[in-house]
Design an enzyme around this catalytic site. Structure first.
Site, PDB file in Angstrom:
ATOM      1  N   GLY A   1       6.230 -11.609  -2.702  1.00 34.81           N
ATOM      2  CA  GLY A   1       5.881 -10.747  -3.813  1.00 34.81           C
ATOM      3  C   GLY A   1       4.415 -10.550  -4.120  1.00 34.81           C
TER       4      GLY A   1
ATOM      5  N   GLU B   1       7.871 -16.409   1.171  1.00 35.25           N
ATOM      6  CA  GLU B   1       8.549 -15.274   1.810  1.00 35.25           C
ATOM      7  C   GLU B   1       7.723 -13.994   1.733  1.00 35.25           C
ATOM      8  OE1 GLU B   1      12.287 -15.059  -0.368  1.00 35.25           O
ATOM      9  OE2 GLU B   1      13.183 -16.496   1.003  1.00 35.25           O
ATOM     10  N   PRO B   2       6.488 -14.017   2.207  1.00 46.17           N
ATOM     11  CA  PRO B   2       5.679 -12.799   2.083  1.00 46.17           C
ATOM     12  C   PRO B   2       6.125 -11.687   3.029  1.00 46.17           C
ATOM     13  CG  PRO B   2       4.487 -14.446   3.342  1.00 46.17           C
ATOM     14  CD  PRO B   2       5.760 -15.103   2.883  1.00 46.17           C
ATOM     15  N   GLY B   3       6.104 -10.486   2.526  1.00 41.73           N
ATOM     16  CA  GLY B   3       6.349  -9.313   3.353  1.00 41.73           C
ATOM     17  C   GLY B   3       5.122  -8.409   3.274  1.00 41.73           C
ATOM     18  N   ARG B   4       5.000  -7.758   2.122  1.00 43.47           N
ATOM     19  CA  ARG B   4       3.912  -6.801   1.898  1.00 43.47           C
ATOM     20  C   ARG B   4       2.528  -7.369   2.223  1.00 43.47           C
ATOM     21  NH1 ARG B   4       4.763  -2.644  -1.562  1.00 43.47           N
ATOM     22  NH2 ARG B   4       6.441  -3.853  -2.490  1.00 43.47           N
TER      23      ARG B   4
ATOM     24  N   TYR C   1       7.086  -1.428   3.835  1.00 43.55           N
ATOM     25  CA  TYR C   1       7.994  -0.581   3.053  1.00 43.55           C
ATOM     26  C   TYR C   1       7.671   0.907   3.224  1.00 43.55           C
ATOM     27  CZ  TYR C   1       8.894  -5.143   1.098  1.00 43.55           C
ATOM     28  OH  TYR C   1       9.190  -6.477   0.978  1.00 43.55           O
TER      29      TYR C   1
ATOM     30  N   CYS D   1      11.289  20.099   0.991  1.00 42.76           N
ATOM     31  CA  CYS D   1      11.654  20.939  -0.149  1.00 42.76           C
ATOM     32  C   CYS D   1      12.040  20.120  -1.368  1.00 42.76           C
ATOM     33  CB  CYS D   1      12.786  21.877   0.249  1.00 42.76           C
ATOM     34  SG  CYS D   1      12.271  22.961   1.555  1.00 42.76           S
ATOM     35  N   GLU D   2      11.073  19.443  -1.951  1.00 46.31           N
ATOM     36  CA  GLU D   2      11.224  18.659  -3.183  1.00 46.31           C
ATOM     37  C   GLU D   2       9.847  18.640  -3.825  1.00 46.31           C
ATOM     38  OE1 GLU D   2      13.749  16.477  -4.350  1.00 46.31           O
ATOM     39  OE2 GLU D   2      15.121  16.656  -2.648  1.00 46.31           O
TER      40      GLU D   2
ATOM     41  N   ARG E   1       7.184   5.954  -0.643  1.00 45.09           N
ATOM     42  CA  ARG E   1       6.747   5.145  -1.795  1.00 45.09           C
ATOM     43  C   ARG E   1       6.190   5.979  -2.952  1.00 45.09           C
ATOM     44  NH1 ARG E   1       3.225   1.645  -1.966  1.00 45.09           N
ATOM     45  NH2 ARG E   1       4.348   0.219  -3.318  1.00 45.09           N
TER      46      ARG E   1
HETATM   47  C1  LIG Z   1      11.731  -8.383  -0.451  1.00 45.54           C
HETATM   48  C2  LIG Z   1      11.797  -9.832  -0.513  1.00 45.54           C
HETATM   49  C3  LIG Z   1      10.686 -10.603  -0.147  1.00 45.54           C
HETATM   50  C4  LIG Z   1       9.359 -10.004   0.247  1.00 45.54           C
HETATM   51  O1  LIG Z   1       8.675  -9.452  -0.830  1.00 45.54           O
HETATM   52  P1  LIG Z   1       7.175  -8.912  -0.659  1.00 45.54           P
HETATM   53  O2  LIG Z   1       6.866  -8.293  -1.951  1.00 45.54           O
HETATM   54  O3  LIG Z   1       7.187  -7.935   0.462  1.00 45.54           O
HETATM   55  O4  LIG Z   1       6.312 -10.085  -0.346  1.00 45.54           O
HETATM   56  C5  LIG Z   1      10.819 -11.968  -0.191  1.00 45.54           C
HETATM   57  N1  LIG Z   1      11.987 -12.557  -0.577  1.00 45.54           N
HETATM   58  C6  LIG Z   1      13.070 -11.838  -0.912  1.00 45.54           C
HETATM   59  C7  LIG Z   1      14.301 -12.540  -1.324  1.00 45.54           C
HETATM   60  C8  LIG Z   1      13.013 -10.458  -0.907  1.00 45.54           C
HETATM   61  O5  LIG Z   1      14.083  -9.751  -1.276  1.00 45.54           O
END
Ligand SMILES: *Cc1c(COP(=O)(O)O)cnc(C)c1O
Length: 435
Positions: free
Chosen positions: A257, A293-296, A390, A361-362, A332
């Protein structure tokens, strides 16, 4: 001279301008990629391998001295080359579907360092997760029962984390807030004892309580939010331990997050080190293995969507740059009203203020509004920055647009790491049918 995009904000200038005013990713001019791919493969995504490495290293260094798993949230960007690269760096994975589990395994992820998440995991997905010995989060009463069923069917114990709602407000857009008491994710905390009893009663050969999990939401910009949540989670760990036997309890999963600097105005955002230092005493005191759990924050700033300018027009008082990139390739802005920085990839004319829009077309089909940009020539490139997370994963075929090509830059070299769709690909679903 190396100029970051825009100056001084991007600490690792993997995206910068050369002396002639062309945008360069690591050592490759974006224009060269655009020319090589041709108009058919426009728009396309470009990723920097070095930026992903740097982002991962920021977490790894911050976690020095802490027993930890950095689990990459594959849903942010599921390109196999990206997942493989992160696996090679030592990342585990955070999964939200059976298909992501298959991809993680094909990309060489160690499944004992993966977490299977979700509020609606299917029986088939759960059996696959048990078989590959992922950590599995328990999201509800029915989910606990389904996991136990899967474990019995596979004849293997399921290692589970209870997903708690710390009820800490992440102060983000409602669509990416996931840890409040009325969220659709996680258990009712008042019901914790029910889950502990259920897991114990199922028996050690079926369910093993491996830890607790929380995920507050995404795009979080204040580390105090993580600290509050970590305190609450540790409170739960202590409650569980005091309640007696939790012999397998080992993991404190604080989710992902961390936000990134989409605005690029020089705002001080917390780094992984800021985040981890805030909670380090709690992590060490609990004697636990932490899962992040980093994604972004691992892949977001490592990618851009590169579009071609179709033309420029004026309606009323608004000047529009119309590009071949749209909400179909990058949703996004349309979905969350998200701000994403837009930069020219080559020199242009006089600077003006433009809305950057696509051909879909939006009226929600915009990439950015009121942006200061050099007047672009037709066919020139515009990059939506920080599009590594994302973006491609949410692309659609709306208006029969095709999923875009993805390119990975590594130093002075680049290669296609996923082909864009063709018209024929869109027709595959009709094959063998009488329509
Ligand atoms: C989406 C998600 C993440 C990743 O979140 P980011 O904002 O991308 O870091 C981690 N854990 C869980 C359970 C998620 O659903």
């Amino acid at each position: 001279m190396v100029v970051a995009v825009p100056t001084a904000v991007n600490p690792t200038p993997t995206f910068h301008y050369d002396d002639a005013g062309y945008m360069v990713v690591e050592g490759v001019r974006v224009r060269d990629i655009q020319d090589a791919l041709g108009e058919e493969a426009s728009p396309f995504y470009v990723y920097s391998k070095a930026q992903i490495s740097a982002n991962y290293e920021a977490y790894r260094a911050a976690l020095d001295g802490v027993d930890a798993i950095i689990g990459y949230a594959i849903k942010a960007n599921n390109n196999k080359a990206v997942v493989k690269h992160l696996a090679g760096l030592g990342a585990g994975a955070v999964l939200v579907s059976g298909a992501e589990l298959r991809l993680a395994m094909e990309a060489g992820m160690d499944t004992s360092r993966t977490v299977f998440n979700g509020n609606g995991k299917t029986p088939a997905e759960l059996r696959a997760a048990v078989r590959s010995q992922c950590l599995i989060n328990v999201d509800s009463e029915f989910d606990a029962a389904h996991i136990a069923d899967a474990a019995r069917a596979e004849g293997l114990p399921a290692n589970v984390l209870i997903r708690i709602n710390p009820d800490v407000d992440p102060e983000v857009h409602a669509y990416v807030s996931t840890g409040l008491a009325n969220s659709k994710f996680g258990i009712r905390n008042s019901h914790l004892q029910w889950f502990l009893d259920y897991i114990r009663d199922a028996g050690d050969d079926v369910l093993r309580l491996a830890g607790v999990h929380s995920h507050l939401g995404s795009t979080i910009k204040k580390v105090s939010i993580f600290k509050d949540a970590a305190d609450i989670m540790l409170g739960f760990v202590n409650t569980i331990r005091e309640g007696g036997a939790a012999p397998h309890l080992r993991y404190l999963n604080i989710g992902g997050g961390l936000g990134i600097d989409y605005e690029r105005v020089g705002e001080e955002l917390p780094s992984p080190a800021d985040l981890i230092n805030t909670i380090r005493p709690q992590l060490l005191a609990g004697g636990l293995t932490v899962i992040m759990e980093p994604g972004r924050s691992l892949v977001g700033n490592a990618g851009a969507l590169v579009s071609r300018v179709i033309g420029v027009k004026t309606n009323g008082s608004t000047r529009f740059i119309v590009t071949d990139g749209s909400m179909s390739e990058l949703i996004r802005p349309a979905l969350y009203d998200a701000y994403m920085y837009i930069a020219a990839t080559e020199p242009g004319g006089e600077t003006g203020v433009f809305d950057v829009v696509g051909p879909v077309c939006e009226s929600s089909d915009f990439l950015g509004k009121g942006r200061s940009l050099p007047l672009p020539a037709e066919g020139s490139g515009l990059a939506v920055m920080d599009a590594g997370a994302y973006c491609h994963v949410m692309a659609s075929n709306y208006n029969m647009k095709r999923l875009p090509t993805e390119v990975l830059v590594d130093g002075d070299e680049w290669r296609i790491v996923r082909k864009g769709q063709t018209y024929e690909d869109l027709m595959l679903g009709y094959e063998g049918l009488d329509v």
